[in-house]
Structure formats: C-alpha cells, structure tokens
Design an enzyme around this catalytic site. Structure first.
Site, PDB file in Angstrom:
ATOM      1  N   THR A  88       0.824  -1.212   0.000  1.00 22.09           N
ATOM      2  CA  THR A  88       0.000   0.000   0.000  1.00 22.09           C
ATOM      3  C   THR A  88       0.861   1.267   0.000  1.00 22.09           C
ATOM      4  O   THR A  88       0.543   2.250  -0.684  1.00 22.09           O
ATOM      5  CB  THR A  88      -0.941   0.010   1.213  1.00 22.09           C
ATOM      6  OG1 THR A  88      -1.833  -1.109   1.120  1.00 22.09           O
ATOM      7  CG2 THR A  88      -1.759   1.294   1.278  1.00 22.09           C
ATOM      8  N   ASN A 109      -4.068  -4.108  -4.221  1.00 21.22           N
ATOM      9  CA  ASN A 109      -4.034  -5.562  -4.383  1.00 21.22           C
ATOM     10  C   ASN A 109      -4.124  -6.023  -5.829  1.00 21.22           C
ATOM     11  O   ASN A 109      -3.888  -7.204  -6.109  1.00 21.22           O
ATOM     12  CB  ASN A 109      -5.156  -6.201  -3.560  1.00 21.22           C
ATOM     13  CG  ASN A 109      -5.070  -5.823  -2.100  1.00 21.22           C
ATOM     14  OD1 ASN A 109      -4.057  -5.295  -1.653  1.00 21.22           O
ATOM     15  ND2 ASN A 109      -6.127  -6.081  -1.352  1.00 21.22           N
ATOM     16  N   SER A 166      46.678 -12.555  -2.517  1.00 20.71           N
ATOM     17  CA  SER A 166      46.993 -12.767  -1.108  1.00 20.71           C
ATOM     18  C   SER A 166      47.732 -11.571  -0.539  1.00 20.71           C
ATOM     19  O   SER A 166      48.520 -10.921  -1.233  1.00 20.71           O
ATOM     20  CB  SER A 166      47.849 -14.027  -0.939  1.00 20.71           C
ATOM     21  OG  SER A 166      48.289 -14.177   0.392  1.00 20.71           O
TER      22      SER A 166
END
Length: 470
Positions: free
Chosen positions: A103, A144, A320
């Site tokens: 809504t 809806n 790394s």
C-alpha cells in the site's frame, strides 16, 4: 535558502511536507515507519516505470468510462509519461520492504502523480480537490491489483535483460569451444580419471547448459502475462464499472506493447503467488547451473603447480596479502556467491508465498524485492563472468595431453582393439609399476609408435556429436 513546507492531512492527523516534494503524507508516514533496507523504491527504476504504466492504463480507462475530465486525464497521463521516461525517481522514497502488502508503494506513486499533475495544471501541490491521489489516481483500483500487476510487468522486462546476459555468456563459451576443439584432455567422473574428451566439448557443454535455461526463462515470461488488474481489493472488482476490467486490460496492452491478459478467476489470481514461486525456482535453477560451471572453471584452473592446471583464467588482481605471486579465481568466486544469494532468496520467496492467508498475500513486497535483486545481481554477474573471465581463458595443451598419457584409463579407449582382459592387464601393470599406459603398450610392441599416436588423435579418441565444434 530556507525550506518551505505545506501541510497535508489524513484521518490520523497532519504533517509538514517540503513544498518541493511531490510525495504526500502517506508516503512520508511510510518513510518514517519502514526503515528496513536503508534503500528506497528508486533502487528499482523499472518497477517505478511499471507502476506508472499501470496508472496510465487505469487513467485512460476511467476517462473512457466518463469518470475523468479531459483536463484531469491529460495532466495525469503527462505525469505518468514523465515518470515512465525516468523523471522524479528521487521522489519514490518508501522502503521496498514494508507492511501493508504494498500500500505504501501504491500511495507513493499516487501522490507523486497527483502532485505533478496539479503542477502541470498550474495548481499548488496538495490541491487534492482538483486531482486527488485516491479519488482520481487510484480510481477503480486497489493496491491488491495494481501492485502485483506492476511486479509482473517489471519481471517481464527484467527477464529480457537477464536472457541477454545469458546469451552473452553462452556465446563466450561457444567461442571457446571452437578455439579448444582440437585439444584432447581427460574427462573425469567423481573427480577420478574417466575417458578422454576435448576441451572444446567441455566448454560446449557449458554453452548448452546456459541455452537450456534461456528457454526456461522464456516460458516464465508467458506466465507473467496473466494479471489481475481490475480485481481491486480481493478479486470481486468492487468499486469498478462493468466495462472497466475488460477496457483496462486492453489499455494496459496498448501502454506496454505486451499482450497481457486477464486472469480467468480474479479472486484466485489476487491471492495466488504461484507464478512468482515458479520464476524464483527457475532463477535458482539458473544460479545453480552457472555456479556449477564456476566450480569447474576453478577446479580446471587449480594450481597452477599443484592442481589440475588445464586452463588459465585471466589474472585480475593479487590474491593474497601474505603469499607473493598468488592469483585467485575471483570472478568465478563472486559469481558463486551471487548464486548462493539467489538460492537463499528462493527459500525466502517460498516461505513468503506459503504464509499468505485467505484472499491476499501481504508479503508480496518481500517477494518482489528478492526477485528484483536476484535478477539484477545475476545479470551483472553473468556479464562479468563472460567479459572478465571466459573471454580470456587459455588452455594448457601440454598439461591436458600429459594427463591423458599418464592416466590408466587411457586403456579404455583401446578396449575394442585389445580386448577387456588384455586392457585390464595393462592397467594393472601401469598401477603397479607407475609406468604410463602409453609406454607399456610400446614396450609390449602391441602397436608401433606411429600407430599408437594415430589412435590417440582427437578424431579417433572421441566421438564429436556436436557439429558446432567439428
């Protein structure tokens, strides 16, 4: 410059809103109540445009039925068109995850359209006696039916973009399958040596896997064409005229250029989220298969000295902070993580769909949020995988061939000529002595070197059923 404010009221009270803002009091309340994702609807511009397209179709229908004046209709349509063109994106401020079954999203759109339409007419914002967010913009509608319809419009469009990214990735693998078509390598089952194949066949398989899912996504788009617009609150069409439902679907087709149809039973369609569950399942399927491909790329490139090292992935960054020279398969790794997120989203969507009660599923905001996010992440990940990884893959042809020559299972290829018993004896000796099958065969003078080398040519070692990599 000092900010100026206007006052808006609802049945809960009144609030001050900056005069420059197009949203109104219900949007502001939602902004205050739902601070969940720290994002807003503006994160999903396609959804905003879809909502504006739905509102445009509704306004055209209400005008045709005599419920909007020429002046109101023209101003509303112009406002909708501007939103569809990408304007006012910053005015859609509600959090995508919200209570109320969407809504707040619907009202955010209603208020922005109403206030922009008023501005077009030369009227002050909040002059709702002229154009009202509920009475005019939301006429003959409910969240809806508007909200799920807009979700389907958005998914239909986003899936086109997802398919484009998959086609790009498929083509990258296709190109590599042709490049690697003559490179013989060892196939593996259960991570153990199996029988020879070509690297081209391996990469062609990746392309075929992706192509299958492009078709699955096309099927999903067909499901999305059935919408419940006109159902209003629960599917009974309350507060609409008899001709509204038929006309609004026709106008939706005209506005979008897509042949949307009305659901056969609007009450069922208003509460059923089955299409979203199905689409989520297909997205999970795509994610799982692409993740499996990434696992294979990482494994095939593992090492480089102490792994399979059959292919090289493009080196993109140091791998790394402590080990010099280490380079990681970072693109497949990030795509793996996207896949994990999509798989988790599918579980969330399943739970949200199952928890809908009676005539409405109130959790559609979460369903939409997860679907939109999954597609957007996948699309970006697939382009990245193709462009930054697959295109730059190279083959270590010598490593691939040495793996075959060193493998005991090489003798399987000679079974039809030597017979099972003789082949088993050669395999047993190779395992016992740690000699190559190739060398044992030559020592036993079963073939000349020229004959054996000819037998080990790719054209004789593998059956190539795919015309594309001959």
């Amino acid at each position: 410059m000092e900010k100026q404010y206007r006052i808006e009221k609802d049945f809960l009270g009144e609030k001050e809103i900056e005069t420059s803002k197009y949203y109104g009091i219900q949007t502001l309340r939602a902004k205050e109540n739902f601070d969940i994702t720290k994002t807003s609807l503006s994160l999903f511009p396609n959804f905003i445009k879809s909502l504006a397209k739905v509102k445009k179709a509704c306004a055209l229908t209400n005008y045709e039925l005599g419920d909007l004046t020429d002046v109101q209709k023209d101003a509303i349509i112009q406002a909708c068109n501007e939103i569809i063109d990408g304007k006012f994106r910053d005015q859609f401020i509600v959090d995508p995850i919200q209570g109320g079954a969407g809504t707040s999203t619907n009202m955010n759109v209603n208020e922005v359209i109403a206030n922009r339409a008023l501005e077009i007419l030369g009227k002050p914002k909040s002059s709702y006696d002229i154009i009202h967010p509920n009475n005019h913009i939301n006429m003959s509608q409910s969240t809806n039916d508007v909200y799920p319809t807009a979700i389907k419009l958005t998914l239909h469009e986003l899936i086109f973009k997802l398919k484009d990214s998959l086609r790009f990735l498929r083509d990258c693998f296709e190109e590599k399958s042709i490049e690697f078509k003559d490179i013989l390598k060892m196939g593996r089952t259960q991570l153990q040596d199996a029988v020879p194949m070509t690297l081209g066949q391996e990469f062609k398989t990746f392309a075929v896997m992706i192509d299958e899912d492009i078709f699955r996504l096309r099927e999903c788009q067909a499901l999305l064409k059935e919408v419940n617009l006109g159902a209003t609150a629960i599917g009974t069409g309350i507060n609409t005229k008899a001709a509204y439902q038929r006309k609004v679907i026709s106008n939706l087709r005209e506005v979008t250029g897509v042949d949307y149809i009305s659901a056969g039973d609007l009450i069922e369609a208003t509460q059923d989220t089955g299409a979203f569950v199905h689409i989520s399942g297909v997205l999970k399927r795509v994610a799982i298969k692409i993740s499996k491909i990434c696992n294979d790329l990482r494994l095939l490139s593992s090492g480089p000295r102490a792994g399979l090292n059959e292919i090289n992935l493009p080196p993109l960054q140091p791998g790394s902070s402590i080990m010099p020279g280490k380079v990681n398969p970072v693109i497949p790794e990030v795509v793996n993580q996207v896949a994990f997120d999509v798989i988790g989203a599918d579980t969330t969507i399943s739970i949200a769909s199952e928890h809908g009660q009676l005539q409405l599923n109130v959790f559609e905001p979460l369903i939409a949020y997860k679907l939109f996010n999954s597609i957007n992440m996948m699309r970006r990940a697939f382009y990245s995988l193709g462009e930054k990884c697959v295109k730059g893959i190279t083959a270590n042809e010598e490593v691939c061939m040495n793996n075959i020559l060193n493998s005991v299972t090489l003798v399987t290829c000679l079974n039809p000529i030597l017979g099972y018993e003789k082949s088993s004896a050669i395999a047993k000796e190779a395992l016992k002595t740690n000699k190559r099958v190739y060398d044992i065969i030559l020592e036993q003078e079963l073939f000349t070197k020229e004959e054996l080398d000819e037998l080990l040519q790719p054209k004789n070692m593998v059956h190539n059923y795919d015309k594309g990599i001959k």
